[in-house]
Design a protein around this motif. Structure first.
Motif, PDB file in Angstrom:
ATOM      1  N   MET A   1      15.212  49.689  41.684  1.00  0.00           N
ATOM      2  CA  MET A   1      15.172  48.364  41.145  1.00  0.00           C
ATOM      3  C   MET A   1      15.733  47.410  42.195  1.00  0.00           C
ATOM      4  O   MET A   1      16.676  47.721  42.900  1.00  0.00           O
ATOM      5  CB  MET A   1      15.994  48.283  39.861  1.00  0.00           C
ATOM      6  CG  MET A   1      15.928  46.919  39.248  1.00  0.00           C
ATOM      7  SD  MET A   1      16.740  46.756  37.650  1.00  0.00           S
ATOM      8  CE  MET A   1      15.872  47.938  36.679  1.00  0.00           C
ATOM      9  N   ASN A   2      15.122  46.241  42.288  1.00  0.00           N
ATOM     10  CA  ASN A   2      15.548  45.227  43.237  1.00  0.00           C
ATOM     11  C   ASN A   2      15.884  43.950  42.468  1.00  0.00           C
ATOM     12  O   ASN A   2      15.054  43.437  41.725  1.00  0.00           O
ATOM     13  CB  ASN A   2      14.436  44.958  44.247  1.00  0.00           C
ATOM     14  CG  ASN A   2      14.817  43.929  45.264  1.00  0.00           C
ATOM     15  OD1 ASN A   2      15.947  43.903  45.714  1.00  0.00           O
ATOM     16  ND2 ASN A   2      13.879  43.090  45.624  1.00  0.00           N
TER      17      ASN A   2
ATOM     18  N   GLY B   1       6.434  48.076  38.226  1.00  0.00           N
ATOM     19  CA  GLY B   1       5.921  46.712  38.310  1.00  0.00           C
ATOM     20  C   GLY B   1       5.207  46.448  39.616  1.00  0.00           C
ATOM     21  O   GLY B   1       4.160  45.790  39.653  1.00  0.00           O
ATOM     22  N   VAL B   2       5.751  46.972  40.714  1.00  0.00           N
ATOM     23  CA  VAL B   2       5.110  46.821  42.024  1.00  0.00           C
ATOM     24  C   VAL B   2       3.778  47.561  42.036  1.00  0.00           C
ATOM     25  O   VAL B   2       2.767  47.038  42.526  1.00  0.00           O
ATOM     26  CB  VAL B   2       6.030  47.333  43.151  1.00  0.00           C
ATOM     27  CG1 VAL B   2       5.304  47.384  44.487  1.00  0.00           C
ATOM     28  CG2 VAL B   2       7.271  46.456  43.249  1.00  0.00           C
ATOM     29  N   LEU B   3       3.732  48.750  41.486  1.00  0.00           N
ATOM     30  CA  LEU B   3       2.494  49.522  41.450  1.00  0.00           C
ATOM     31  C   LEU B   3       1.430  48.809  40.618  1.00  0.00           C
ATOM     32  O   LEU B   3       0.272  48.722  41.030  1.00  0.00           O
ATOM     33  CB  LEU B   3       2.758  50.925  40.911  1.00  0.00           C
ATOM     34  CG  LEU B   3       1.559  51.867  40.888  1.00  0.00           C
ATOM     35  CD1 LEU B   3       0.994  52.065  42.286  1.00  0.00           C
ATOM     36  CD2 LEU B   3       1.960  53.203  40.268  1.00  0.00           C
TER      37      LEU B   3
ATOM     38  N   LEU C   1      -4.049  43.584  42.450  1.00  0.00           N
ATOM     39  CA  LEU C   1      -4.528  42.950  43.677  1.00  0.00           C
ATOM     40  C   LEU C   1      -5.722  43.688  44.259  1.00  0.00           C
ATOM     41  O   LEU C   1      -6.675  43.066  44.733  1.00  0.00           O
ATOM     42  CB  LEU C   1      -3.405  42.869  44.705  1.00  0.00           C
ATOM     43  CG  LEU C   1      -2.288  41.888  44.369  1.00  0.00           C
ATOM     44  CD1 LEU C   1      -1.100  42.102  45.312  1.00  0.00           C
ATOM     45  CD2 LEU C   1      -2.782  40.463  44.460  1.00  0.00           C
ATOM     46  N   CYS C   2      -5.683  45.021  44.238  1.00  0.00           N
ATOM     47  CA  CYS C   2      -6.820  45.808  44.738  1.00  0.00           C
ATOM     48  C   CYS C   2      -8.071  45.512  43.921  1.00  0.00           C
ATOM     49  O   CYS C   2      -9.142  45.263  44.482  1.00  0.00           O
ATOM     50  CB  CYS C   2      -6.505  47.305  44.685  1.00  0.00           C
ATOM     51  SG  CYS C   2      -5.311  47.845  45.910  1.00  0.00           S
ATOM     52  N   GLU C   3      -7.937  45.534  42.606  1.00  0.00           N
ATOM     53  CA  GLU C   3      -9.088  45.296  41.737  1.00  0.00           C
ATOM     54  C   GLU C   3      -9.616  43.869  41.880  1.00  0.00           C
ATOM     55  O   GLU C   3     -10.823  43.645  41.847  1.00  0.00           O
ATOM     56  CB  GLU C   3      -8.716  45.613  40.293  1.00  0.00           C
ATOM     57  CG  GLU C   3      -8.498  47.111  40.093  1.00  0.00           C
ATOM     58  CD  GLU C   3      -7.889  47.480  38.750  1.00  0.00           C
ATOM     59  OE1 GLU C   3      -7.628  46.587  37.920  1.00  0.00           O
ATOM     60  OE2 GLU C   3      -7.660  48.686  38.545  1.00  0.00           O
ATOM     61  N   ALA C   4      -8.731  42.892  42.099  1.00  0.00           N
ATOM     62  CA  ALA C   4      -9.159  41.507  42.286  1.00  0.00           C
ATOM     63  C   ALA C   4      -9.988  41.354  43.565  1.00  0.00           C
ATOM     64  O   ALA C   4     -10.834  40.456  43.653  1.00  0.00           O
ATOM     65  CB  ALA C   4      -7.946  40.578  42.333  1.00  0.00           C
TER      66      ALA C   4
ATOM     67  N   VAL D   1      -2.384  57.087  44.466  1.00  0.00           N
ATOM     68  CA  VAL D   1      -1.067  57.015  45.080  1.00  0.00           C
ATOM     69  C   VAL D   1      -0.142  57.972  44.348  1.00  0.00           C
ATOM     70  O   VAL D   1      -0.352  58.310  43.191  1.00  0.00           O
ATOM     71  CB  VAL D   1      -0.478  55.596  45.057  1.00  0.00           C
ATOM     72  CG1 VAL D   1      -1.311  54.651  45.877  1.00  0.00           C
ATOM     73  CG2 VAL D   1      -0.347  55.072  43.641  1.00  0.00           C
ATOM     74  N   VAL D   2       0.864  58.420  45.044  1.00  0.00           N
ATOM     75  CA  VAL D   2       1.878  59.282  44.460  1.00  0.00           C
ATOM     76  C   VAL D   2       3.070  58.408  44.099  1.00  0.00           C
ATOM     77  O   VAL D   2       3.557  57.633  44.920  1.00  0.00           O
ATOM     78  CB  VAL D   2       2.305  60.380  45.438  1.00  0.00           C
ATOM     79  CG1 VAL D   2       3.430  61.220  44.839  1.00  0.00           C
ATOM     80  CG2 VAL D   2       1.126  61.240  45.817  1.00  0.00           C
ATOM     81  N   THR D   3       3.513  58.514  42.857  1.00  0.00           N
ATOM     82  CA  THR D   3       4.672  57.720  42.434  1.00  0.00           C
ATOM     83  C   THR D   3       5.820  58.625  42.091  1.00  0.00           C
ATOM     84  O   THR D   3       5.670  59.761  41.770  1.00  0.00           O
ATOM     85  CB  THR D   3       4.340  56.845  41.220  1.00  0.00           C
ATOM     86  OG1 THR D   3       3.865  57.664  40.160  1.00  0.00           O
ATOM     87  CG2 THR D   3       3.290  55.826  41.580  1.00  0.00           C
TER      88      THR D   3
END
Length: 40
Positions: free
Chosen positions: A1-2, A19-21, A27-30, A38-40
């Protein structure tokens, strides 16, 4: 967390991994890109 703080030490925003993911996927879909694996 930041936690992002202002000059007085008050919280301006909070950013976490999920939230970042989610923002990254949006953004990718836009841009018309497939959702990357991706690995989370």
């Amino acid at each position: 967390m930041n936690l992002n703080l202002d000059a007085d030490g008050d919280i301006e925003s909070v950013t976490d991994g999920p939230g970042v993911l989610a923002a990254y996927y949006d953004l990718c879909e836009a841009q018309g890109l497939r959702r990357p694996n991706v690995v989370t």
